[in-house]
Motif scaffolding. Structure first.
Motif, PDB file in Angstrom:
ATOM      1  N   LYS A 132       0.839  -1.191   0.000  1.00 51.56           N
ATOM      2  CA  LYS A 132       0.000   0.000   0.000  1.00 51.56           C
ATOM      3  C   LYS A 132       0.884   1.254   0.000  1.00 51.56           C
ATOM      4  O   LYS A 132       1.800   1.383   0.813  1.00 51.56           O
ATOM      5  CB  LYS A 132      -0.899   0.010   1.232  1.00 51.56           C
ATOM      6  CG  LYS A 132      -1.837   1.170   1.256  1.00 51.56           C
ATOM      7  CD  LYS A 132      -2.784   1.090   2.411  1.00 51.56           C
ATOM      8  CE  LYS A 132      -3.705   2.288   2.359  1.00 51.56           C
ATOM      9  NZ  LYS A 132      -4.804   2.183   3.278  1.00 51.56           N
ATOM     10  N   GLY A 133       0.618   2.138  -0.945  1.00 45.61           N
ATOM     11  CA  GLY A 133       1.360   3.388  -1.026  1.00 45.61           C
ATOM     12  C   GLY A 133       2.619   3.323  -1.877  1.00 45.61           C
ATOM     13  O   GLY A 133       3.319   4.312  -2.018  1.00 45.61           O
ATOM     14  N   GLU A 140      13.831   0.596   8.327  1.00 48.04           N
ATOM     15  CA  GLU A 140      13.890   2.042   8.551  1.00 48.04           C
ATOM     16  C   GLU A 140      14.655   2.747   7.428  1.00 48.04           C
ATOM     17  O   GLU A 140      14.447   3.931   7.177  1.00 48.04           O
ATOM     18  CB  GLU A 140      14.544   2.358   9.898  1.00 48.04           C
ATOM     19  CG  GLU A 140      13.749   1.893  11.094  1.00 48.04           C
ATOM     20  CD  GLU A 140      12.524   2.749  11.367  1.00 48.04           C
ATOM     21  OE1 GLU A 140      12.569   3.966  11.130  1.00 48.04           O
ATOM     22  OE2 GLU A 140      11.514   2.179  11.821  1.00 48.04           O
ATOM     23  N   GLY A 187       7.478   7.956   3.657  1.00 54.81           N
ATOM     24  CA  GLY A 187       7.585   8.669   4.926  1.00 54.81           C
ATOM     25  C   GLY A 187       7.181   7.748   6.059  1.00 54.81           C
ATOM     26  O   GLY A 187       6.917   6.560   5.864  1.00 54.81           O
ATOM     27  N   GLU A 188       7.124   8.322   7.241  1.00 49.35           N
ATOM     28  CA  GLU A 188       6.766   7.545   8.439  1.00 49.35           C
ATOM     29  C   GLU A 188       5.411   6.846   8.283  1.00 49.35           C
ATOM     30  O   GLU A 188       5.258   5.688   8.646  1.00 49.35           O
ATOM     31  CB  GLU A 188       6.732   8.459   9.668  1.00 49.35           C
ATOM     32  CG  GLU A 188       8.086   8.927  10.127  1.00 49.35           C
ATOM     33  CD  GLU A 188       8.898   7.838  10.816  1.00 49.35           C
ATOM     34  OE1 GLU A 188       8.331   6.811  11.239  1.00 49.35           O
ATOM     35  OE2 GLU A 188      10.117   8.029  10.917  1.00 49.35           O
ATOM     36  N   LYS A 189       4.439   7.563   7.714  1.00 51.40           N
ATOM     37  CA  LYS A 189       3.094   7.017   7.583  1.00 51.40           C
ATOM     38  C   LYS A 189       3.075   5.797   6.650  1.00 51.40           C
ATOM     39  O   LYS A 189       2.490   4.761   6.972  1.00 51.40           O
ATOM     40  CB  LYS A 189       2.150   8.093   7.060  1.00 51.40           C
ATOM     41  CG  LYS A 189       0.698   7.722   7.079  1.00 51.40           C
ATOM     42  CD  LYS A 189      -0.157   8.904   6.665  1.00 51.40           C
ATOM     43  CE  LYS A 189      -1.627   8.565   6.678  1.00 51.40           C
ATOM     44  NZ  LYS A 189      -2.450   9.701   6.276  1.00 51.40           N
ATOM     45  N   THR A 190       3.733   5.920   5.512  1.00 44.18           N
ATOM     46  CA  THR A 190       3.795   4.795   4.565  1.00 44.18           C
ATOM     47  C   THR A 190       4.554   3.630   5.177  1.00 44.18           C
ATOM     48  O   THR A 190       4.113   2.482   5.090  1.00 44.18           O
ATOM     49  CB  THR A 190       4.451   5.231   3.243  1.00 44.18           C
ATOM     50  OG1 THR A 190       3.698   6.301   2.688  1.00 44.18           O
ATOM     51  CG2 THR A 190       4.532   4.080   2.258  1.00 44.18           C
ATOM     52  N   GLN A 200       4.932   2.876   8.290  1.00 41.93           N
ATOM     53  CA  GLN A 200       4.101   2.249   9.322  1.00 41.93           C
ATOM     54  C   GLN A 200       3.056   1.334   8.711  1.00 41.93           C
ATOM     55  O   GLN A 200       2.774   0.269   9.222  1.00 41.93           O
ATOM     56  CB  GLN A 200       3.440   3.330  10.171  1.00 41.93           C
ATOM     57  CG  GLN A 200       2.614   2.792  11.307  1.00 41.93           C
ATOM     58  CD  GLN A 200       1.983   3.899  12.131  1.00 41.93           C
ATOM     59  OE1 GLN A 200       2.192   5.075  11.883  1.00 41.93           O
ATOM     60  NE2 GLN A 200       1.206   3.503  13.120  1.00 41.93           N
ATOM     61  N   ALA A 201       2.491   1.753   7.584  1.00 39.54           N
ATOM     62  CA  ALA A 201       1.426   0.967   6.927  1.00 39.54           C
ATOM     63  C   ALA A 201       1.943  -0.329   6.319  1.00 39.54           C
ATOM     64  O   ALA A 201       1.205  -1.304   6.215  1.00 39.54           O
ATOM     65  CB  ALA A 201       0.752   1.803   5.857  1.00 39.54           C
ATOM     66  N   ARG A 215       5.172  -1.852   7.153  1.00 38.77           N
ATOM     67  CA  ARG A 215       6.225  -2.497   7.955  1.00 38.77           C
ATOM     68  C   ARG A 215       5.949  -3.982   8.221  1.00 38.77           C
ATOM     69  O   ARG A 215       6.848  -4.823   8.112  1.00 38.77           O
ATOM     70  CB  ARG A 215       6.384  -1.760   9.271  1.00 38.77           C
ATOM     71  CG  ARG A 215       7.452  -2.345  10.181  1.00 38.77           C
ATOM     72  CD  ARG A 215       7.486  -1.656  11.534  1.00 38.77           C
ATOM     73  NE  ARG A 215       7.643  -0.234  11.471  1.00 38.77           N
ATOM     74  CZ  ARG A 215       8.814   0.401  11.392  1.00 38.77           C
ATOM     75  NH1 ARG A 215       9.918  -0.296  11.347  1.00 38.77           N
ATOM     76  NH2 ARG A 215       8.867   1.706  11.352  1.00 38.77           N
TER      77      ARG A 215
END
Length: 104
Positions: free
Chosen positions: A58-59, A82, A91-94, A96-97, A99
């Motif tokens: 996703k993303g 990371e 970015g952090e949001k992608t 996190q989605a 990981r």
């Protein structure tokens, strides 16, 4: 020979249909849950994945997938997920989605 060609054509069409359905399931949560679950549960190895496999995340679109592969070719294998933060478009949001779907 005609039978062989017909079988090859059927196999290619079925393979294409499965790939299309899996890709759509990744993008459209309204598709049947069995197909969506098969795509969601698949883990992607950052150090071996093709562009098409990365795009199941996703993303991650074609440009981001190619950027991941380019980074991997220039910097060597990923040591930590990371490191994806160094790639434009992630970015952090992608991160996190996706990981939970990543392996090294």
């Amino acid at each position: 020979m005609k039978l062989y060609r017909a079988l090859c054509l059927v196999a290619a069409l079925l393979g294409s249909a499965v790939w299309t359905q899996a890709t759509q399931a990744a993008e459209d949560p309204a598709l049947d849950s069995a197909t969506a679950s098969a795509v969601v549960e698949q883990t992607i190895n950052l150090n071996q994945a093709t562009s098409a496999e990365l795009q199941l995340l996703k993303g991650v679109g074609p440009k981001t997938a190619e950027a991941i592969i380019a980074w991997r070719e220039q910097e060597g294998p990923f040591q930590d997920v990371e490191q994806l933060l160094a790639i434009k478009g992630i970015g952090e949001k992608t991160l996190q989605a996706i990981r939970d779907r990543l392996t090294l």
